[in-house]
Write an enzyme that holds these catalytic residues in place. Structure first.
Site, mmCIF file in Angstrom:
data_model
loop_
_atom_site.group_PDB
_atom_site.id
_atom_site.type_symbol
_atom_site.label_atom_id
_atom_site.label_comp_id
_atom_site.label_asym_id
_atom_site.label_seq_id
_atom_site.Cartn_x
_atom_site.Cartn_y
_atom_site.Cartn_z
ATOM 1 N N GLU A 107 0.603 -1.198 -0.094
ATOM 2 C CA GLU A 107 0.194 -0.028 -0.064
ATOM 3 C C GLU A 107 0.808 1.218 -0.117
ATOM 4 O O GLU A 107 1.470 1.843 0.904
ATOM 5 C CB GLU A 107 -0.810 -0.178 1.346
ATOM 6 C CG GLU A 107 -2.270 -0.901 1.191
ATOM 7 C CD GLU A 107 -3.124 -0.631 2.387
ATOM 8 O OE1 GLU A 107 -3.993 -1.377 2.474
ATOM 9 O OE2 GLU A 107 -2.643 -0.047 3.418
ATOM 10 N N GLU B 292 -6.582 -6.924 -0.591
ATOM 11 C CA GLU B 292 -7.009 -6.855 0.932
ATOM 12 C C GLU B 292 -8.279 -6.065 0.962
ATOM 13 O O GLU B 292 -8.554 -5.198 0.258
ATOM 14 C CB GLU B 292 -5.544 -5.883 1.711
ATOM 15 C CG GLU B 292 -5.800 -5.782 3.112
ATOM 16 C CD GLU B 292 -4.607 -4.995 3.748
ATOM 17 O OE1 GLU B 292 -3.558 -5.176 3.440
ATOM 18 O OE2 GLU B 292 -4.991 -4.004 4.594
#
Length: 320
Positions: A154, A241
């Site tokens: 991320e 995710e």
């Protein structure tokens, strides 16, 4: 379930056999347009659990836990989240321990005949270390169709230009050893800004997909619309995710919003991963402290998020 007629026994056994031959059946995955497909060019959807940061919950990083996630949760993929910077046992502090834990999950997935995402779990660019790690992993495991590389979990405040340049360097290293297994690329703002990647995608490589992450109690229809627009521009999306609570990983589950996301992903045949196999005192950690390290979790070992995630996998991973 009692079988009223023996004629139903044959398809039941066949379905069970299919469940136990997931990668053997679908083999190497690839990208066709925006769709993940198997070796027969048929659309495939991967659904499974991500382990929590290995550097904080290493006890779950073992082959038996992977086997249990397949057997009891119906996962056809798991995600090994290697903590790069955070935690006492992070990759930066102890690379050998880190690789040992990640490879335990990789080997568990290979033995269980399911897919495995090798996740460089960081919010920052660590190019030298990432290249070294993925060079080693891709050289060692390129012969296995189970492997999927997630090269930047991320990105937070990096620009797409920075993420793209980093990704191209890491992809080049992987492709020197592994010409075809899927590579997942992150995007800025915690994998929210897929529109930036869609406007300027990585060129020159095949089997590249881009990750989008959501937490249903925080991220609403606007993120789905943004992702739809990216897909319509030709960007292959993999939801590596996700979960049903707030983006902090805590707070109450928003079951309605979570189901809306599930419906949206299923309608588009998007693969999705739920966060996470860990026992932290937070909503997104699916296990209680009572849970054994090696699986065989009872219902009383699961938090609400774990119970619901398990129900989702059993419903949607029908092995058809």
């Amino acid at each position: 379930m009692k079988l009223k007629n023996k004629i139903f026994l044959v398809p039941f056994i066949f379905a069970f056999a299919f469940l136990n031959a997931q990668v053997q059946t679908h083999k190497y995955l690839s990208v066709s347009g925006t769709q993940l497909v198997d070796s027969d060019n048929k659309p495939i959807v991967l659904r499974g659990m991500s382990f929590g940061w290995h550097s904080m919950w290493p006890r779950f990083y073992n082959e038996k836990a992977v086997q249990w996630l397949k057997k009891d949760f119906n996962c056809n993929v798991v995600r090994a989240a290697m903590g790069v910077e955070l935690g006492e046992y992070s990759y930066m502090k102890d690379p050998e321990f880190s690789k040992e834990k990640i490879e335990a999950v990789i080997k568990g997935a290979i033995k269980s005949d399911i897919y495995v995402i090798v996740d460089w779990h960081s919010h920052n660019i660590n190019l030298k270390e990432a290249k070294e790690f993925f060079a080693e992993i891709s050289k060692k495991y390129s012969k296995y169709p189970n492997i999927i590389y997630e090269i930047f979990n991320e990105p937070d405040h990096e620009s797409w230009a920075e993420v793209k340049a980093y990704s191209e360097e890491v992809i080049k290293v992987i492709r020197e050893n592994d010409p075809k297994n899927i590579i997942l690329v992150g995007s800025p703002h915690w994998d929210q800004d897929v529109d930036l990647a869609a406007a300027d995608p990585i060129l020159g490589y095949s089997n590249i997909m881009y990750t989008m992450h959501f937490y249903a109690a925080t991220h609403g229809k606007e993120l789905r619309d943004k992702t739809d627009a990216a897909i319509n521009k030709g960007l292959p999306i993999f939801v590596s995710e996700s979960a049903g609570m707030e983006a902090t990983g805590d707070g109450p589950l928003d079951l309605k919003a979570w189901q809306e996301y599930i419906d949206w992903m299923e309608a588009r045949k998007l693969s999705w991963i739920t966060w996470s196999v860990s026992d932290k005192d937070e909503t997104c950690s699916i296990l209680k402290k009572s849970a054994k390290s090696t699986g065989k979790w009872k219902m009383e070992d699961l938090k609400e998020s774990g119970i619901i995630a398990r129900q989702y996998f059993k419903k949607y991973n029908t092995w058809d």
